[in-house]
Design a protein around this motif. Sequence first.
Motif, mmCIF file in Angstrom:
data_model
loop_
_atom_site.group_PDB
_atom_site.id
_atom_site.type_symbol
_atom_site.label_atom_id
_atom_site.label_comp_id
_atom_site.label_asym_id
_atom_site.label_seq_id
_atom_site.Cartn_x
_atom_site.Cartn_y
_atom_site.Cartn_z
ATOM 1 N N LEU A 114 3.995 5.622 -5.589
ATOM 2 C CA LEU A 114 4.150 5.561 -7.040
ATOM 3 C C LEU A 114 3.000 6.225 -7.776
ATOM 4 C CD1 LEU A 114 5.468 1.902 -7.340
ATOM 5 C CD2 LEU A 114 6.740 3.974 -7.887
ATOM 6 N N ASN A 115 1.801 6.017 -7.311
ATOM 7 C CA ASN A 115 0.642 6.608 -7.981
ATOM 8 C C ASN A 115 -0.523 6.718 -7.007
ATOM 9 O OD1 ASN A 115 -1.518 7.336 -9.532
ATOM 10 N ND2 ASN A 115 -1.182 5.822 -11.142
ATOM 11 N N PHE A 130 -3.253 8.284 -7.133
ATOM 12 C CA PHE A 130 -4.604 8.198 -7.714
ATOM 13 C C PHE A 130 -5.034 6.745 -7.874
ATOM 14 C CE2 PHE A 130 -3.086 12.329 -9.252
ATOM 15 C CZ PHE A 130 -4.089 13.131 -8.738
ATOM 16 N N ALA A 131 -4.086 5.933 -8.365
ATOM 17 C CA ALA A 131 -4.404 4.514 -8.535
ATOM 18 C C ALA A 131 -4.565 3.851 -7.173
ATOM 19 C CB ALA A 131 -3.314 3.830 -9.344
ATOM 20 N N ALA A 132 -3.767 4.270 -6.196
ATOM 21 C CA ALA A 132 -3.866 3.699 -4.859
ATOM 22 C C ALA A 132 -5.246 3.986 -4.272
ATOM 23 C CB ALA A 132 -2.773 4.268 -3.968
ATOM 24 N N GLU A 133 -5.691 5.230 -4.439
ATOM 25 C CA GLU A 133 -7.003 5.625 -3.930
ATOM 26 C C GLU A 133 -8.086 4.785 -4.601
ATOM 27 O OE1 GLU A 133 -8.147 9.477 -5.237
ATOM 28 O OE2 GLU A 133 -9.580 9.787 -3.609
ATOM 29 N N TYR A 134 -7.946 4.634 -5.903
ATOM 30 C CA TYR A 134 -8.893 3.820 -6.682
ATOM 31 C C TYR A 134 -8.911 2.378 -6.171
ATOM 32 C CZ TYR A 134 -9.672 0.661 -10.673
ATOM 33 O OH TYR A 134 -10.043 -0.372 -11.477
ATOM 34 N N GLY A 135 -7.730 1.891 -5.752
ATOM 35 C CA GLY A 135 -7.640 0.522 -5.244
ATOM 36 C C GLY A 135 -8.083 0.382 -3.799
ATOM 37 N N GLY A 136 -8.749 1.400 -3.278
ATOM 38 C CA GLY A 136 -9.306 1.308 -1.942
ATOM 39 C C GLY A 136 -8.313 1.571 -0.828
ATOM 40 N N ILE A 137 -7.168 2.150 -1.162
ATOM 41 C CA ILE A 137 -6.165 2.431 -0.135
ATOM 42 C C ILE A 137 -6.447 3.809 0.460
ATOM 43 C CG2 ILE A 137 -3.697 2.821 0.272
ATOM 44 C CD1 ILE A 137 -3.239 0.826 -2.113
ATOM 45 N N ALA A 165 2.502 1.777 -3.258
ATOM 46 C CA ALA A 165 1.493 2.140 -4.254
ATOM 47 C C ALA A 165 1.156 3.626 -4.142
ATOM 48 C CB ALA A 165 0.233 1.296 -4.074
ATOM 49 N N GLU A 223 0.825 -1.209 0.000
ATOM 50 C CA GLU A 223 0.000 0.000 0.000
ATOM 51 C C GLU A 223 0.859 1.259 0.000
ATOM 52 O OE1 GLU A 223 -3.104 0.127 2.899
ATOM 53 O OE2 GLU A 223 -4.208 -1.437 1.830
#
Lengths: 524, 356
Positions: free
Chosen positions: B226-227, B229-236, B223, B220
Amino acid sequence: MVREIAIEMRGITKRFPRVVANDNVDFGVYKGEIHALVGENGAGKSTLMKILYGLYQKDSGQIFIRGREMDISSPSVAISQGIGMVHQHFMLIPPLTVAENVVLGQEPRKGKIFNDTKKAIQDVERLSKKYGLKVDAQAKVQDLSVGLEQRVEIIKVLYRGAEILILDEPTAVLTPQEVEELFNIMRSLKEEGKTIIFITHKLKEVMEISDWVTVMRDGKVAGIVETKKTTKEELAKMMVGREVLLRVEKNPPQIRGVVLEVKDLEAVNDRGLSALRGVSFKIRAGEILGIAGVEGNGQTELIEALTGLRRLIRGKVTLWGKDITNASARKILESRIAHIPEDRHKRGLILDYSVENNLILGSHYRPPMTKGPRLNFKKISENALELIKRFDIRPADKEIQVNSLSGGNQQKTIVARELSRHPQLLIASQPTRGVDIGAIEFIHRKILEERDKGEAVLLVSAELSEVMSLSDRILVMYEGKIVGEVEPKKTSESDLGLMMAGAKSSDQVIRQSGDREFPDTPIS
Amino acid sequence: MDKREKLLEILSPVLAVVAAFLVGGIFILIIGQNPLFIYGKLFSGTLGNPYGIAQVLFKATPLIFTGLAVAFAFRAGLFNIGAQGQLYMGAFLTAYLGFTLVNLPGFILIPLCILGGMIGGALWAAIPGILKAKRGAHEVITTIMMNFIALALTNYLVARHFHAPETVHTQAIAFSARIPRLSTIFPGLSGSPLNYSIFLALLACFIIYYILWKTSLGYELRAVGLNPFAAEYGGINIARSTILAMAISGALAGLVGVNYVMGYKYYFEQGFSGGVGFMGIAVALLGRNNPIGVILAALLFGLLSFGGLVINAYVPKELVDILQAIVIIFVIASSRPFREYLMRLKKRTLARGEQG
């Protein structure tokens, strides 16, 4: 009649560290024609044009312009030879006026120091009139629509004396009406004797506007044909190298209960301006609900609000009757809502992570992907191997970094991950943007499979033909509101286009369309 | 990243160090000395005898902690400039527990003091973390400011409340809180304050490596780095990750006090750390934000730091400061982000060419 040859490229080869982008390519264009250059992403069409425009240097081969061999060492050489390029991403300075942007770098002078603004405006107006571009020379670029910005780019190229215009995927950002207008401009440019190279992957547009077509595949020329002697199917076959199903074939929907219901949604965009102004709709199990609309009319915010990435100011979202308004992204994932995001680089992938690590994003924190606080590498690897096989992700290497995959395979990675959640609702936003035909076909089939399994699908796409061919119902979004609902079979693309532009309501469309029957729309 | 890039990633810091020594040689020549002679002295004085090696390790210990702190935060996308302030807060708390709870036995007091150091650093670092997560305040600014506050606060606490009479440092910590020196086992190291905290530093590197690459927490945090926005999208939960990453980073910096307070001087004093908080940034940079790289980089800077004293008889010891600075410059110039920046710049120039 002997026709003058504008450009001839012979035996062009260009190598990059890991690929041969152009492999002994021959390319020729007659003066005064519209020549389409088509091919999938990575086929080498952009590379070829960048060589012609002097942005890349060829490794071998020859370039002839009007019969004379030329060494195009930089874009300024190309420009001096009358070659101009309109890029996919515009290079304009928003706070400056149209005229200022056009003359930038070549300003007409009054004496030695002062710019002759008046002359600049006159020049721009003259060009605008001559080719039917209809641009206000004194408007600021920041106030223009995307379609008008593109015209400014065209004027810029003409101002620099271009006789040969390269248009790089010019229709990607336009509404259907704007595409029509662009084609009219292209026709009037042709009448004035200009030569146009039109890069695209939309075969419908190729058939409509071009005289000749060069098809590229894997860095080579796959075929050169006269447009009127070919068909879309034949071109698609040349592009992909095999038969392609251009029509989406689907069974009638088996619709069941309401999965998702949204009521009076309101939200603001990143700049704090109202983006959703009371959006309500329902999606039922077993149907694909399409949302059509010009980009920037609230679709992005709607999807983000439904997936826990943006707060709703007002409204209610229920999943199978359960309130999930403003639930966190993790909660949404746990409710088995899958989301193919519109921007795969921003949201969908962690580009520096491997394929296997991207395939667990969102389920990385719980068994089976973890064992206590530890990641369960065995399960992660099994998961990756299975999905790579099922979704044909290439190369089939679970440890390769995602940023070295092609766009199509990156998108397949996302689709694989999202469908592996066994969703009850799939939200797919621009699922095939920037993806090659083969992958488009594949992704469309997968989305239809989900629907036939009894899931609800919410599809947002700027590709009208995609929305038309996949959806069972279509909602049109305009300025943060749903302005109408239509049935894809009873609506034409142009009527839908008008609704997207806010010009028509669904009632009018339905009344005018009457009971006209439209066949399933091809995807390209 | 393919194999070539990976090799480059390892090779480029090494080349940067070699290049720095070459340029440093020119400076030695300007001073009028023979570079080979000076470098010979530098290496024989540091690595040529047990005492020298012990001193290098002793100097490297705090640099491992701060380098690891910066590297860890960096992996989570945070630039922690505040290791200096965090280590002050940690070290003070370590000392405070050490001279207050004097009646506790060692096997309780030592872990307690170590924990105190971690908590002091963690809390101090969590504040910028919270400010970033909740209000979007940039951590570079807030951690720098927090450095000043930590400095002033510990200064005040020592000068006004806890100083030993007639001194500017605190009273000494209990004997039971002291960490033994390695010279008690290896008499050859006598005179060097090298102590068991070097092992704590190595253990910390291993734990951090494990967290980052083997746990879902590390997945997490990286993630988010590195990104986001993608982390947030992945529920982090980005806010939670930010605060947690800062706290762990601060806890690592807070361990510096273990080496100094518990293993060397046995009291807290103002200015004890030199600039190890800031040197940690250089260590992380040279070590490519990798725990093993951090150990190697800390050893190099430890060597230079002690080596400066060794060659002081022949050239000013500031020479090694120059050497350190050149290493850092070369490392930045060869780093991947920098290379990418250069590539972007090149692309932009091309784009400009198209318009003209």
